[in-house]
Design a protein around this motif. Structure first.
Motif, PDB file in Angstrom:
ATOM      1  N   GLN A 103       2.624  -1.807   0.732  1.00  0.00           N
ATOM      2  CA  GLN A 103       1.802  -0.618   0.885  1.00  0.00           C
ATOM      3  C   GLN A 103       0.718  -0.590  -0.191  1.00  0.00           C
ATOM      4  O   GLN A 103       0.978  -0.899  -1.341  1.00  0.00           O
ATOM      5  N   GLN A 104      -0.495  -0.253   0.197  1.00  0.00           N
ATOM      6  CA  GLN A 104      -1.623  -0.191  -0.726  1.00  0.00           C
ATOM      7  C   GLN A 104      -1.646  -1.425  -1.646  1.00  0.00           C
ATOM      8  O   GLN A 104      -1.571  -1.322  -2.877  1.00  0.00           O
ATOM      9  N   PRO A 105      -1.750  -2.601  -1.069  1.00  0.00           N
ATOM     10  CA  PRO A 105      -1.601  -3.828  -1.862  1.00  0.00           C
ATOM     11  C   PRO A 105      -2.659  -4.012  -2.946  1.00  0.00           C
ATOM     12  O   PRO A 105      -2.424  -4.765  -3.904  1.00  0.00           O
ATOM     13  N   THR A 106      -3.808  -3.358  -2.822  1.00  0.00           N
ATOM     14  CA  THR A 106      -4.801  -3.492  -3.892  1.00  0.00           C
ATOM     15  C   THR A 106      -4.297  -2.895  -5.199  1.00  0.00           C
ATOM     16  O   THR A 106      -4.773  -3.265  -6.280  1.00  0.00           O
ATOM     17  N   ASN A 107      -3.317  -1.988  -5.122  1.00  0.00           N
ATOM     18  CA  ASN A 107      -2.707  -1.464  -6.355  1.00  0.00           C
ATOM     19  C   ASN A 107      -2.035  -2.569  -7.157  1.00  0.00           C
ATOM     20  O   ASN A 107      -1.821  -2.433  -8.372  1.00  0.00           O
ATOM     21  N   ASN A 232       6.623   5.690  -2.517  1.00  0.00           N
ATOM     22  CA  ASN A 232       7.323   6.965  -2.377  1.00  0.00           C
ATOM     23  C   ASN A 232       6.563   8.120  -3.026  1.00  0.00           C
ATOM     24  O   ASN A 232       7.085   9.214  -3.162  1.00  0.00           O
ATOM     25  N   GLU A 233       5.335   7.871  -3.413  1.00  0.00           N
ATOM     26  CA  GLU A 233       4.460   8.909  -3.965  1.00  0.00           C
ATOM     27  C   GLU A 233       3.019   8.446  -3.786  1.00  0.00           C
ATOM     28  O   GLU A 233       2.746   7.249  -3.751  1.00  0.00           O
ATOM     29  N   PHE A 234       2.107   9.409  -3.632  1.00  0.00           N
ATOM     30  CA  PHE A 234       0.687   9.116  -3.434  1.00  0.00           C
ATOM     31  C   PHE A 234       0.483   8.193  -2.233  1.00  0.00           C
ATOM     32  O   PHE A 234      -0.268   7.217  -2.284  1.00  0.00           O
ATOM     33  N   VAL A 235       1.194   8.509  -1.149  1.00  0.00           N
ATOM     34  CA  VAL A 235       1.143   7.704   0.065  1.00  0.00           C
ATOM     35  C   VAL A 235      -0.069   8.121   0.899  1.00  0.00           C
ATOM     36  O   VAL A 235      -0.357   9.303   1.055  1.00  0.00           O
ATOM     37  N   THR A 236      -0.802   7.144   1.422  1.00  0.00           N
ATOM     38  CA  THR A 236      -1.961   7.407   2.278  1.00  0.00           C
ATOM     39  C   THR A 236      -1.900   6.508   3.505  1.00  0.00           C
ATOM     40  O   THR A 236      -1.087   5.579   3.576  1.00  0.00           O
ATOM     41  N   ASP A 237      -2.776   6.785   4.433  1.00  0.00           N
ATOM     42  CA  ASP A 237      -2.889   5.957   5.634  1.00  0.00           C
ATOM     43  C   ASP A 237      -4.099   5.045   5.525  1.00  0.00           C
ATOM     44  O   ASP A 237      -4.881   4.907   6.457  1.00  0.00           O
ATOM     45  N   GLU A 238      -4.230   4.419   4.371  1.00  0.00           N
ATOM     46  CA  GLU A 238      -5.404   3.575   4.159  1.00  0.00           C
ATOM     47  C   GLU A 238      -5.339   2.344   5.049  1.00  0.00           C
ATOM     48  O   GLU A 238      -4.247   1.890   5.435  1.00  0.00           O
ATOM     49  N   PRO A 239      -6.490   1.775   5.411  1.00  0.00           N
ATOM     50  CA  PRO A 239      -6.492   0.590   6.278  1.00  0.00           C
ATOM     51  C   PRO A 239      -5.895  -0.624   5.590  1.00  0.00           C
ATOM     52  O   PRO A 239      -5.743  -0.664   4.372  1.00  0.00           O
ATOM     53  N   GLU A 240      -5.557  -1.609   6.403  1.00  0.00           N
ATOM     54  CA  GLU A 240      -5.010  -2.849   5.879  1.00  0.00           C
ATOM     55  C   GLU A 240      -6.071  -3.578   5.047  1.00  0.00           C
ATOM     56  O   GLU A 240      -7.254  -3.259   5.079  1.00  0.00           O
ATOM     57  N   LEU A 241      -5.628  -4.600   4.299  1.00  0.00           N
ATOM     58  CA  LEU A 241      -6.569  -5.416   3.544  1.00  0.00           C
ATOM     59  C   LEU A 241      -7.611  -6.024   4.466  1.00  0.00           C
ATOM     60  O   LEU A 241      -7.305  -6.417   5.600  1.00  0.00           O
ATOM     61  N   THR A 242      -8.835  -6.087   3.961  1.00  0.00           N
ATOM     62  CA  THR A 242      -9.907  -6.690   4.761  1.00  0.00           C
ATOM     63  C   THR A 242      -9.916  -8.211   4.637  1.00  0.00           C
ATOM     64  O   THR A 242     -10.517  -8.886   5.436  1.00  0.00           O
ATOM     65  N   ILE A 243      -9.235  -8.734   3.607  1.00  0.00           N
ATOM     66  CA  ILE A 243      -9.177 -10.190   3.458  1.00  0.00           C
ATOM     67  C   ILE A 243      -8.148 -10.756   4.429  1.00  0.00           C
ATOM     68  O   ILE A 243      -7.206 -10.064   4.827  1.00  0.00           O
ATOM     69  N   PRO A 244      -8.325 -11.991   4.856  1.00  0.00           N
ATOM     70  CA  PRO A 244      -7.416 -12.556   5.858  1.00  0.00           C
ATOM     71  C   PRO A 244      -6.000 -12.733   5.308  1.00  0.00           C
ATOM     72  O   PRO A 244      -5.814 -12.985   4.109  1.00  0.00           O
ATOM     73  N   ILE A 245      -5.022 -12.579   6.177  1.00  0.00           N
ATOM     74  CA  ILE A 245      -3.619 -12.781   5.803  1.00  0.00           C
ATOM     75  C   ILE A 245      -3.210 -14.177   6.249  1.00  0.00           C
ATOM     76  O   ILE A 245      -3.295 -14.515   7.438  1.00  0.00           O
ATOM     77  N   LEU A 246      -2.811 -15.015   5.326  1.00  0.00           N
ATOM     78  CA  LEU A 246      -2.436 -16.396   5.646  1.00  0.00           C
ATOM     79  C   LEU A 246      -0.983 -16.448   6.089  1.00  0.00           C
ATOM     80  O   LEU A 246      -0.123 -15.867   5.461  1.00  0.00           O
TER      81      LEU A 246
END
Length: 246
Positions: A103-107, A232-246
């Protein structure tokens, strides 16, 4: 060179104290076996190195590394009569893969940066920084470069690596380091009382202790006693990563 790896223990759910104590108990068994076969401790001990994980509790992680350095020096000097070169703790650190979130992988970029900072403040000799997308897939080139730049900014812009033990003398860090040393020594005593490392591995004692710790940590997250941003806190419905998933 003999590389004794502790990262897997931390990634399996061990506490910081268990991470150090269980690995050093294992290392003691290796060194004792080598000495018992007739090798001089100072002939091989300077080639021993360790592999630690760095997790997100900044002060606990710094204290863990500081306690490990002091413990290893004392173990080698007092148990084996080793020289100064053999008493030096050489270790590599990798940031905590288990702390990365889908979740929120940029974090994860922020988590990795703080974990890398803890490792350097604790005295690591080399460092691996995880990529933000490793919890989802093999890392992309873009994510790998961010992980590399994290190390480079830490090395060349912060000034942190220019000082040996920069947090030494801090009352809180010294007290926490002392506490972790004492708790590790208590675990050494438990291992000896149980019958040693080999018996502990054969009968699942180590696995049981680590499993209990991992279950407790997961329960704390599920009960929101331990907060994980984006999970389990500060949860959002942000979009998936824009970079490709290998």
């Amino acid at each position: 060179r003999v590389d004794l790896r502790v990262a897997g223990i931390g990634e399996a759910g061990a506490t910081a104290v268990q991470e150090v104590a269980f690995t050093f108990a294992d290392a003691i068994a290796y060194v004792q076996q080598a000495v018992d076969t007739g090798l001089a401790v100072d002939a091989f001990a300077p080639r021993l190195s360790f592999f630690f994980a760095a997790h997100s509790d900044l002060f606990e992680e710094v204290a863990k590394f500081r306690a490990a350095r002091r413990l290893w020096a004392r173990i080698m000097r007092d148990r084996f009569g080793a020289n100064d070169a053999s008493c030096k703790l050489r270790f590599h650190t990798q940031t905590g893969g288990v702390t990365l979130t889908a979740q929120q992988p940029t974090n994860n970029v922020v988590r990795v940066a703080y974990q890398a900072l803890a490792a350097v403040l604790g005295g690591t000799q080399s460092l691996h920084t995880n990529s933000m997308d490793e919890t989802l897939s093999l890392p992309t080139e873009e994510a790998v470069q961010v992980a590399l730049r994290t190390q480079q900014i830490l090395a060349y812009e912060t000034g942190v690596p220019n000082v040996m033990d920069p947090l030494g003398g801090s009352y809180y860090l010294e007290a926490l380091t002392d506490q972790m040393e004492q708790e590790a020594e208590a675990l050494f005593a438990q291992i000896d009382e149980f019958g040693g490392v080999v018996k502990g591995l054969e009968e699942g004692w180590f696995q049981k202790k680590i499993s209990e710790s991992a279950s407790r940590q997961q329960w704390e997250i599920e009960q929101r006693r331990k907060l994980v941003v984006g999970v389990n806190e500060f949860v959002t419905d942000e979009p998936e990563l824009t970079i490709p998933i290998l």
